[in-house]
Motif scaffolding. Structure first.
Motif, mmCIF file in Angstrom:
data_model
loop_
_atom_site.group_PDB
_atom_site.id
_atom_site.type_symbol
_atom_site.label_atom_id
_atom_site.label_comp_id
_atom_site.label_asym_id
_atom_site.label_seq_id
_atom_site.Cartn_x
_atom_site.Cartn_y
_atom_site.Cartn_z
ATOM 1 N N GLU A 21 0.824 -1.216 0.000
ATOM 2 C CA GLU A 21 0.000 0.000 0.000
ATOM 3 C C GLU A 21 0.857 1.264 0.000
ATOM 4 O O GLU A 21 0.524 2.254 -0.661
ATOM 5 C CB GLU A 21 -0.960 0.007 1.199
ATOM 6 N N ALA A 22 1.969 1.232 0.716
ATOM 7 C CA ALA A 22 2.867 2.386 0.758
ATOM 8 C C ALA A 22 3.553 2.594 -0.596
ATOM 9 O O ALA A 22 3.735 3.736 -1.038
ATOM 10 C CB ALA A 22 3.905 2.207 1.860
ATOM 11 N N ILE A 23 3.914 1.492 -1.253
ATOM 12 C CA ILE A 23 4.540 1.607 -2.570
ATOM 13 C C ILE A 23 3.531 2.167 -3.574
ATOM 14 O O ILE A 23 3.845 3.079 -4.350
ATOM 15 C CB ILE A 23 5.077 0.250 -3.058
ATOM 16 N N ALA A 24 2.316 1.623 -3.570
ATOM 17 C CA ALA A 24 1.273 2.093 -4.492
ATOM 18 C C ALA A 24 0.982 3.577 -4.260
ATOM 19 O O ALA A 24 0.790 4.334 -5.217
ATOM 20 C CB ALA A 24 0.015 1.257 -4.343
ATOM 21 N N GLU A 25 0.984 3.992 -3.004
ATOM 22 C CA GLU A 25 0.765 5.408 -2.684
ATOM 23 C C GLU A 25 1.890 6.266 -3.269
ATOM 24 O O GLU A 25 1.639 7.307 -3.883
ATOM 25 C CB GLU A 25 0.688 5.591 -1.172
ATOM 26 N N ALA A 26 3.128 5.832 -3.095
ATOM 27 C CA ALA A 26 4.268 6.583 -3.625
ATOM 28 C C ALA A 26 4.234 6.644 -5.149
ATOM 29 O O ALA A 26 4.690 7.613 -5.750
ATOM 30 C CB ALA A 26 5.571 5.959 -3.140
ATOM 31 N N MET A 27 3.657 5.605 -5.768
ATOM 32 C CA MET A 27 3.576 5.540 -7.231
ATOM 33 C C MET A 27 2.652 6.610 -7.818
ATOM 34 O O MET A 27 2.646 6.818 -9.019
ATOM 35 C CB MET A 27 3.066 4.163 -7.677
ATOM 36 N N PHE A 32 8.288 8.475 -9.394
ATOM 37 C CA PHE A 32 8.726 7.456 -8.433
ATOM 38 C C PHE A 32 8.877 6.107 -9.120
ATOM 39 O O PHE A 32 8.047 5.699 -9.924
ATOM 40 C CB PHE A 32 7.720 7.344 -7.285
ATOM 41 N N ARG A 33 9.925 5.390 -8.786
ATOM 42 C CA ARG A 33 10.165 4.030 -9.278
ATOM 43 C C ARG A 33 10.482 3.138 -8.085
ATOM 44 O O ARG A 33 11.056 3.584 -7.103
ATOM 45 C CB ARG A 33 11.334 3.991 -10.265
ATOM 46 N N TYR A 34 10.111 1.863 -8.213
ATOM 47 C CA TYR A 34 10.387 0.894 -7.152
ATOM 48 C C TYR A 34 11.068 -0.309 -7.788
ATOM 49 O O TYR A 34 10.523 -0.919 -8.721
ATOM 50 C CB TYR A 34 9.091 0.474 -6.465
ATOM 51 N N VAL A 35 12.247 -0.666 -7.297
ATOM 52 C CA VAL A 35 13.013 -1.780 -7.848
ATOM 53 C C VAL A 35 13.007 -2.934 -6.859
ATOM 54 O O VAL A 35 13.259 -2.741 -5.663
ATOM 55 C CB VAL A 35 14.469 -1.354 -8.156
ATOM 56 N N CYS A 36 12.716 -4.120 -7.376
ATOM 57 C CA CYS A 36 12.784 -5.317 -6.535
ATOM 58 C C CYS A 36 13.042 -6.549 -7.402
ATOM 59 O O CYS A 36 12.885 -6.515 -8.617
ATOM 60 C CB CYS A 36 11.528 -5.484 -5.694
ATOM 61 N N ARG A 37 13.420 -7.613 -6.743
ATOM 62 C CA ARG A 37 13.663 -8.899 -7.400
ATOM 63 C C ARG A 37 12.322 -9.586 -7.617
ATOM 64 O O ARG A 37 11.447 -9.544 -6.740
ATOM 65 C CB ARG A 37 14.560 -9.740 -6.502
ATOM 66 N N TRP A 38 12.139 -10.218 -8.800
ATOM 67 C CA TRP A 38 10.882 -10.902 -9.072
ATOM 68 C C TRP A 38 11.152 -12.199 -9.814
ATOM 69 O O TRP A 38 11.998 -12.268 -10.689
ATOM 70 C CB TRP A 38 9.962 -10.018 -9.926
ATOM 71 N N SER A 39 10.388 -13.217 -9.467
ATOM 72 C CA SER A 39 10.520 -14.512 -10.119
ATOM 73 C C SER A 39 9.992 -14.462 -11.552
ATOM 74 O O SER A 39 8.979 -13.830 -11.830
ATOM 75 C CB SER A 39 9.725 -15.565 -9.339
ATOM 76 N N VAL A 40 10.719 -15.152 -12.436
ATOM 77 C CA VAL A 40 10.225 -15.388 -13.791
ATOM 78 C C VAL A 40 10.097 -16.893 -14.019
ATOM 79 O O VAL A 40 10.220 -17.391 -15.129
ATOM 80 C CB VAL A 40 11.121 -14.718 -14.862
ATOM 81 N N GLY A 41 9.822 -17.624 -12.919
ATOM 82 C CA GLY A 41 9.640 -19.067 -12.997
ATOM 83 C C GLY A 41 10.923 -19.751 -13.421
ATOM 84 O O GLY A 41 11.984 -19.514 -12.876
ATOM 85 N N ALA A 42 10.812 -20.601 -14.443
ATOM 86 C CA ALA A 42 11.969 -21.332 -14.944
ATOM 87 C C ALA A 42 12.550 -20.680 -16.198
ATOM 88 O O ALA A 42 13.482 -21.216 -16.794
ATOM 89 C CB ALA A 42 11.569 -22.769 -15.252
ATOM 90 N N ARG A 43 12.001 -19.526 -16.608
ATOM 91 C CA ARG A 43 12.439 -18.874 -17.842
ATOM 92 C C ARG A 43 13.920 -18.511 -17.750
ATOM 93 O O ARG A 43 14.360 -17.849 -16.826
ATOM 94 C CB ARG A 43 11.606 -17.623 -18.105
ATOM 95 N N ASP A 94 7.133 1.118 -12.566
ATOM 96 C CA ASP A 94 6.775 2.525 -12.743
ATOM 97 C C ASP A 94 5.339 2.783 -12.321
ATOM 98 O O ASP A 94 4.948 3.928 -12.117
ATOM 99 C CB ASP A 94 7.011 2.993 -14.179
ATOM 100 N N THR A 95 4.554 1.715 -12.191
ATOM 101 C CA THR A 95 3.176 1.852 -11.728
ATOM 102 C C THR A 95 2.768 0.616 -10.941
ATOM 103 O O THR A 95 2.967 -0.506 -11.401
ATOM 104 C CB THR A 95 2.178 2.008 -12.902
ATOM 105 N N LEU A 96 2.225 0.831 -9.757
ATOM 106 C CA LEU A 96 1.553 -0.204 -8.979
ATOM 107 C C LEU A 96 0.255 0.428 -8.511
ATOM 108 O O LEU A 96 0.254 1.458 -7.839
ATOM 109 C CB LEU A 96 2.401 -0.655 -7.782
#
Length: 149
Positions: A21-27, A32-43, A94-96
């Motif tokens: 909720e805090a990230i979406a508010e900042a967006m 504002f940009r938010y960087v994080c690690r995200w799974s891409v499965g087995a790709r 760039d958007t949440l």
């Protein structure tokens, strides 16, 4: 591939470094940009700069965010089962959206039928090239925010 779907089910994982909720508010600030690690499965192959569309799963289902891939995939421990592995990329969001503003799955299916929205069970699925412009147009119409190159 120039676009992929990454998935988030809050009922199974809510491990954002900052509360969502805090990230979406900042967006709300377009800069504002938010960087994080995200799974891409087995790709194994994801090109830096690929559009990453965040699909909310679970009780609330629909498109909730957009970002760009910053790194190629690297292998690491599975986020819920350390005995397994997954591949991860860094994503710059760039958007949440607020969860109440999610673009519903039924609307996604109606406007962008080339994607099997009801059958996205893990991150890393690609968006067909002929669906990308429709997805971008729907996103811009629904959010009022254009995706910049």
């Amino acid at each position: 591939m120039s676009a992929l779907i990454i998935c988030w089910n809050r009922d199974k994982w809510d491990g954002w470094d900052t509360p969502y909720e805090a990230i979406a508010e900042a967006m709300r600030d377009p800069a504002f940009r938010y960087v994080c690690r995200w799974s891409v499965g087995a790709r194994r192959t994801v090109t830096v700069g690929t559009d990453a569309w965040l699909l909310r799963q679970g009780r609330i289902r629909g498109l909730i965010g957009h970002g760009r891939v910053l790194t190629e995939p690297v292998e690491g421990p599975h986020f819920t089962d350390p005995g397994k592995t997954r591949r991860y990329v860094l994503v710059e969001f760039d958007t949440l959206l607020d969860e109440s503003d999610v673009i519903p799955a039924d609307l996604l299916q109606a406007v962008v039928p080339q994607v099997a929205w009801a059958f996205q069970f893990q991150s890393g699925n690609s968006v067909p090239g002929d669906a990308e412009s429709q997805l971008l147009e729907l996103w811009t119409d629904a959010t009022g925010r254009a995706i910049m190159d």
